[in-house]
Write a protein that holds these residues in place. Structure first.
Motif, mmCIF file in Angstrom:
data_model
loop_
_atom_site.group_PDB
_atom_site.id
_atom_site.type_symbol
_atom_site.label_atom_id
_atom_site.label_comp_id
_atom_site.label_asym_id
_atom_site.label_seq_id
_atom_site.Cartn_x
_atom_site.Cartn_y
_atom_site.Cartn_z
ATOM 1 N N VAL A 1 0.815 -1.216 0.000
ATOM 2 C CA VAL A 1 0.000 0.000 0.000
ATOM 3 C C VAL A 1 0.849 1.266 0.000
ATOM 4 O O VAL A 1 0.575 2.208 -0.744
ATOM 5 N N TRP A 2 1.887 1.293 0.812
ATOM 6 C CA TRP A 2 2.678 2.517 0.950
ATOM 7 C C TRP A 2 3.928 2.527 0.088
ATOM 8 O O TRP A 2 4.663 3.515 0.061
ATOM 9 N N GLY A 3 4.180 1.437 -0.640
ATOM 10 C CA GLY A 3 5.297 1.418 -1.574
ATOM 11 C C GLY A 3 6.665 1.328 -0.929
ATOM 12 O O GLY A 3 7.682 1.685 -1.539
ATOM 13 N N CYS A 4 6.720 0.820 0.309
ATOM 14 C CA CYS A 4 8.009 0.668 0.988
ATOM 15 C C CYS A 4 8.782 -0.517 0.402
ATOM 16 O O CYS A 4 8.191 -1.456 -0.133
ATOM 17 N N GLN A 5 10.091 -0.470 0.527
ATOM 18 C CA GLN A 5 10.936 -1.588 0.120
ATOM 19 C C GLN A 5 11.044 -2.584 1.276
ATOM 20 O O GLN A 5 11.310 -2.202 2.406
ATOM 21 N N MET A 6 10.846 -3.854 0.971
ATOM 22 C CA MET A 6 10.888 -4.871 2.005
ATOM 23 C C MET A 6 12.318 -5.115 2.486
ATOM 24 O O MET A 6 13.215 -5.368 1.684
ATOM 25 N N ASN A 7 12.482 -5.015 3.791
ATOM 26 C CA ASN A 7 13.763 -5.365 4.414
ATOM 27 C C ASN A 7 13.620 -6.776 4.974
ATOM 28 O O ASN A 7 13.082 -6.979 6.052
ATOM 29 N N PHE A 8 14.091 -7.771 4.217
ATOM 30 C CA PHE A 8 13.903 -9.160 4.616
ATOM 31 C C PHE A 8 14.729 -9.511 5.853
ATOM 32 O O PHE A 8 14.377 -10.432 6.591
ATOM 33 N N MET A 9 15.803 -8.789 6.064
ATOM 34 C CA MET A 9 16.623 -9.031 7.239
ATOM 35 C C MET A 9 15.986 -8.440 8.496
ATOM 36 O O MET A 9 16.186 -8.944 9.600
ATOM 37 N N ASN A 10 15.185 -7.383 8.306
ATOM 38 C CA ASN A 10 14.566 -6.702 9.442
ATOM 39 C C ASN A 10 13.186 -6.199 9.041
ATOM 40 O O ASN A 10 12.978 -5.009 8.804
ATOM 41 N N PRO A 11 12.190 -7.111 8.941
ATOM 42 C CA PRO A 11 10.845 -6.696 8.517
ATOM 43 C C PRO A 11 10.207 -5.679 9.458
ATOM 44 O O PRO A 11 9.326 -4.919 9.046
ATOM 45 N N GLU A 12 10.657 -5.644 10.718
ATOM 46 C CA GLU A 12 10.119 -4.657 11.652
ATOM 47 C C GLU A 12 10.403 -3.235 11.168
ATOM 48 O O GLU A 12 9.580 -2.332 11.335
ATOM 49 N N GLU A 13 11.555 -3.052 10.566
ATOM 50 C CA GLU A 13 11.903 -1.732 10.026
ATOM 51 C C GLU A 13 10.923 -1.333 8.933
ATOM 52 O O GLU A 13 10.482 -0.177 8.854
ATOM 53 N N THR A 14 10.568 -2.281 8.079
ATOM 54 C CA THR A 14 9.599 -2.019 7.012
ATOM 55 C C THR A 14 8.232 -1.706 7.602
ATOM 56 O O THR A 14 7.540 -0.778 7.152
ATOM 57 N N ALA A 15 7.826 -2.474 8.597
ATOM 58 C CA ALA A 15 6.524 -2.256 9.246
ATOM 59 C C ALA A 15 6.443 -0.857 9.843
ATOM 60 O O ALA A 15 5.443 -0.146 9.674
ATOM 61 N N LEU A 16 7.490 -0.454 10.545
ATOM 62 C CA LEU A 16 7.514 0.876 11.159
ATOM 63 C C LEU A 16 7.501 1.985 10.107
ATOM 64 O O LEU A 16 6.874 3.037 10.302
ATOM 65 N N GLU A 17 8.164 1.737 8.996
ATOM 66 C CA GLU A 17 8.148 2.721 7.916
ATOM 67 C C GLU A 17 6.733 2.890 7.367
ATOM 68 O O GLU A 17 6.294 4.004 7.050
ATOM 69 N N GLY A 18 5.998 1.776 7.266
ATOM 70 C CA GLY A 18 4.615 1.850 6.802
ATOM 71 C C GLY A 18 3.746 2.671 7.747
ATOM 72 O O GLY A 18 2.914 3.476 7.304
ATOM 73 N N ILE A 19 3.917 2.486 9.043
ATOM 74 C CA ILE A 19 3.146 3.259 10.024
ATOM 75 C C ILE A 19 3.494 4.744 9.907
ATOM 76 O O ILE A 19 2.617 5.615 9.966
ATOM 77 N N GLU A 20 4.767 5.044 9.719
ATOM 78 C CA GLU A 20 5.192 6.433 9.561
ATOM 79 C C GLU A 20 4.610 7.044 8.291
ATOM 80 O O GLU A 20 4.182 8.205 8.289
ATOM 81 N N ARG A 21 4.544 6.256 7.205
ATOM 82 C CA ARG A 21 3.939 6.752 5.958
ATOM 83 C C ARG A 21 2.453 7.060 6.166
ATOM 84 O O ARG A 21 1.930 8.035 5.616
ATOM 85 N N LEU A 22 1.769 6.227 6.943
ATOM 86 C CA LEU A 22 0.372 6.490 7.255
ATOM 87 C C LEU A 22 0.229 7.817 7.996
ATOM 88 O O LEU A 22 -0.622 8.646 7.649
ATOM 89 N N LYS A 23 1.051 8.038 9.010
ATOM 90 C CA LYS A 23 0.991 9.287 9.762
ATOM 91 C C LYS A 23 1.266 10.493 8.864
ATOM 92 O O LYS A 23 0.595 11.529 8.964
ATOM 93 N N GLN A 24 2.241 10.353 7.978
ATOM 94 C CA GLN A 24 2.549 11.449 7.065
ATOM 95 C C GLN A 24 1.380 11.747 6.136
ATOM 96 O O GLN A 24 1.057 12.913 5.873
ATOM 97 N N PHE A 25 0.717 10.682 5.665
ATOM 98 C CA PHE A 25 -0.435 10.877 4.784
ATOM 99 C C PHE A 25 -1.562 11.586 5.528
ATOM 100 O O PHE A 25 -2.149 12.554 5.012
ATOM 101 N N LEU A 26 -1.875 11.112 6.725
ATOM 102 C CA LEU A 26 -2.955 11.718 7.500
ATOM 103 C C LEU A 26 -2.659 13.188 7.775
ATOM 104 O O LEU A 26 -3.547 14.043 7.665
#
Length: 389
Positions: free
Chosen positions: A311-336
Motif C-alpha cells: 500500500v505505501w510502496g516501501c521496500q521490504m527489508n527481509f533481514m529486518n521486517p520490523e523496520e519495514t513495518a515501522l516505515e509503513g506506520i510512519e507513511r500512514l501518519k505522514q499521509f494523514l
C-alpha cells in the motif's frame, strides 16, 4: 479462510441528480408514510431537503420531518423520533445526510418496533426487527449507507456504543457524489480517514490465507491514497469524489471482511475520545490508529510489513521486517497529516489527564478485553492512549 455468510441486499442508486428519485424508491420498497430524518444546515441551505420532499410529493407519499441530528448522534433525539413514529404511524425512515443521520435513523427504526428502551440494542441485544430505512448520502465516511451498523451516544454518562443487525441495513441508498462537493476539506479528510479505518479493522487479522480480501482491502486503501489529495486540491473533482463515495460503501458493507476475523478495538478506543471531546470520529481515528499499530505491531510484523510494501510502496527489508513495518506506520501518519488530520492528542485537543476516565468508561475492569487481533486489557488501552500523546 473462515466459513462465512454474506448478505448485502441494499439497492444502490449512484450518480448525478439521483436524490430526485428518492420518492420513487420509498414507494418501490413499500413506504406509505415517511419520517425524513436529517441534521440541518447544509441539507436545508443547499436545497437538498426540498428536492427530496418534492420527490415524495410527486409520488404522493406523505411525510413528516425530524431534523437536528448532531455529529456523534445523541440518544435524546432518537427517543423523540421513536415517539414521533409511533404517534404518526410512520412505516419508513428516510435519512438525508451523513453517517450521523443514518445511524440515528437506524436507532429510531429499531426503537419504534420495540417495547423496551432502544438503548438495550446498544448494550448488546440483537436487532431483529425494525422499520425500513432508506438513505440519501451527503458525506463519504461511515459506510452506514450499506451496513447494518449504527453508533449512538447516550447523553447520560456520554457513552458511545454500537448496535447492529441485518434488520438495520438500508433497503436502498442514493449516492450522488455531487452532494459531497461542498464539504469543507477537514470533513472530507475525516470521512476519508474513517473509510481507511474500516479497512484496517478488517485487514489486521489472525486468519490465514485470505489473499482475496487482503487484495480488496489494499485496493480500497490505494484508491483513498490517490483520490483524497485530489479532492482536497479540487473539491469539485466529481470523478475523485465518486471513487471515494463508492470506496466508503465497499469499506463497510463487509465485502472486504468476509472469511476473516476482524479486530475493531481501535474504533472502541476512539469512541471514548469523540464521546468526551465531541471531535470528528475520523479525526479521532487518525490519532488512535497509528498508536494502536505501533503497540501491536510485533504480534504479526509480517502483516504490517505486507501493508507497508503493497500500500505505501516501501521496500521490504527481509533481514529486518520490523523496520519495514515501522516505515509503513510512519507513511500512514505522514499521509494523514498531509490531508489535514491530527495525529496526536495535542493536535486533537485531548488531554492526558482524561486517559484514566476514558479507560474506565470502556468498562473492561480488571479482566475484560477488547479486540481480536490482539486482545487488549485496560492497561493496554492506557498505553495506546499514551502513545497517542
Amino acid at each position: 479462510m473462515n466459513n462465512f455468510t454474506f448478505y448485502s441486499p441494499t439497492y444502490f442508486v449512484f450518480g448525478k441528480d439521483t436524490e430526485k428519485e428518492a420518492g420513487h424508491y420509498v414507494k418501490r420498497f413499500g413506504g406509505s408514510k415517511v419520517l425524513i430524518h436529517y441534521g440541518g444546515g447544509s441539507v436545508v441551505r443547499s436545497g437538498l431537503l426540498d428536492r427530496v420532499k418534492n420527490s415524495l410529493q410527486q409520488e404522493s407519499v406523505p411525510f413528516i420531518e425530524l431534523g437536528g441530528v448532531q455529529p456523534n448522534p445523541r440518544s435524546g433525539l432518537v427517543y423523540q423520533g421513536i415517539e414521533l413514529c409511533r404517534k404518526e404511524g410512520v412505516d419508513f425512515i428516510l435519512a438525508v445526510g451523513g453517517g450521523s443521520a443514518i445511524d440515528s435513523a437506524k436507532a429510531i427504526a429499531a426503537g419504534a418496533r420495540y417495547e423496551g428502551d432502544f438503548w438495550d440494542f446498544y448494550e448488546g441485544k440483537p436487532v431483529t426487527d425494525a422499520l425500513k430505512v432508506g438513505t440519501v448520502l451527503t458525506i463519504a465516511a461511515a459506510g452506514s449507507e450499506g451496513s447494518g451498523d449504527s453508533v449512538i451516544t447516550k447523553e447520560e454518562g456520554m457513552l458511545k456504543r454500537g448496535a447492529g443487525g441485518e434488520a438495520l441495513r438500508p433497503v436502498f441508498s442514493i449516492l450522488n457524489p455531487e452532494l459531497t462537493q461542498t464539504l469543507p476539506a477537514y470533513q472530507t479528510a475525516a470521512g476519508a480517514t474513517d473509510i481507511m479505518a474500516h479497512v484496517f479493522e478488517r485487514y489486521f487479522t489472525n486468519t490465514k490465507e485470505v489473499e482475496i480480501t487482503d487484495r480488496l482491502c489494499e485496493a480500497v486503501l490505494l484508491t483513498m491514497i490517490k483520490e483524497v489529495p485530489r479532492v482536497i486540491a479540487d473539491p469539485n473533482n466529481y470523478e475523485a469524489r465518486a471513487n471515494i463515495m463508492w470506496a466508503g460503501m465497499v469499506a463497510h458493507n463487509n465485502l472486504v471482511g468476509v472469511g476473516r476475523d476482524q479486530d475493531w478495538s481501535s474504533h472502541g478506543i476512539e469512541h471514548e475520545l469523540s464521546a468526551l471531546y465531541d471531535v470528528a470520529h475520523g479525526a479521532g481515528l487518525a490519532v488512535i490508529f497509528p498508536a494502536w499499530m505501533t503497540y501491536v505491531m510485533k504480534h504479526d510484523v509480517n502483516r504490517f510489513a505486507q501493508l507497508a510494501v503493497r500500500v505505501w510502496g516501501c521496500q521490504m527489508n527481509f533481514m529486518n521486517p520490523e523496520e519495514t513495518a515501522l516505515e509503513g506506520i510512519e507513511r500512514l501518519k505522514q499521509f494523514l497529516s498531509s490531508i489535514g488530520m491530527p495525529i496526536n492528542f495535542r493536535e486533537l485537543g485531548a488531554k492526558e489527564e482524561d486517559i484514566p476516565l476514558m479507560v474506565e468508561k470502556l468498562g473492561l475492569g480488571e479482566t475484560g478485553t477488547m479486540g481480536n487481533f490482539v486482545k487488549l486489557t485496560g492497561k493496554d488501552v492506557e498505553q495506546i492512549y499514551r502513545l497517542a500523546l
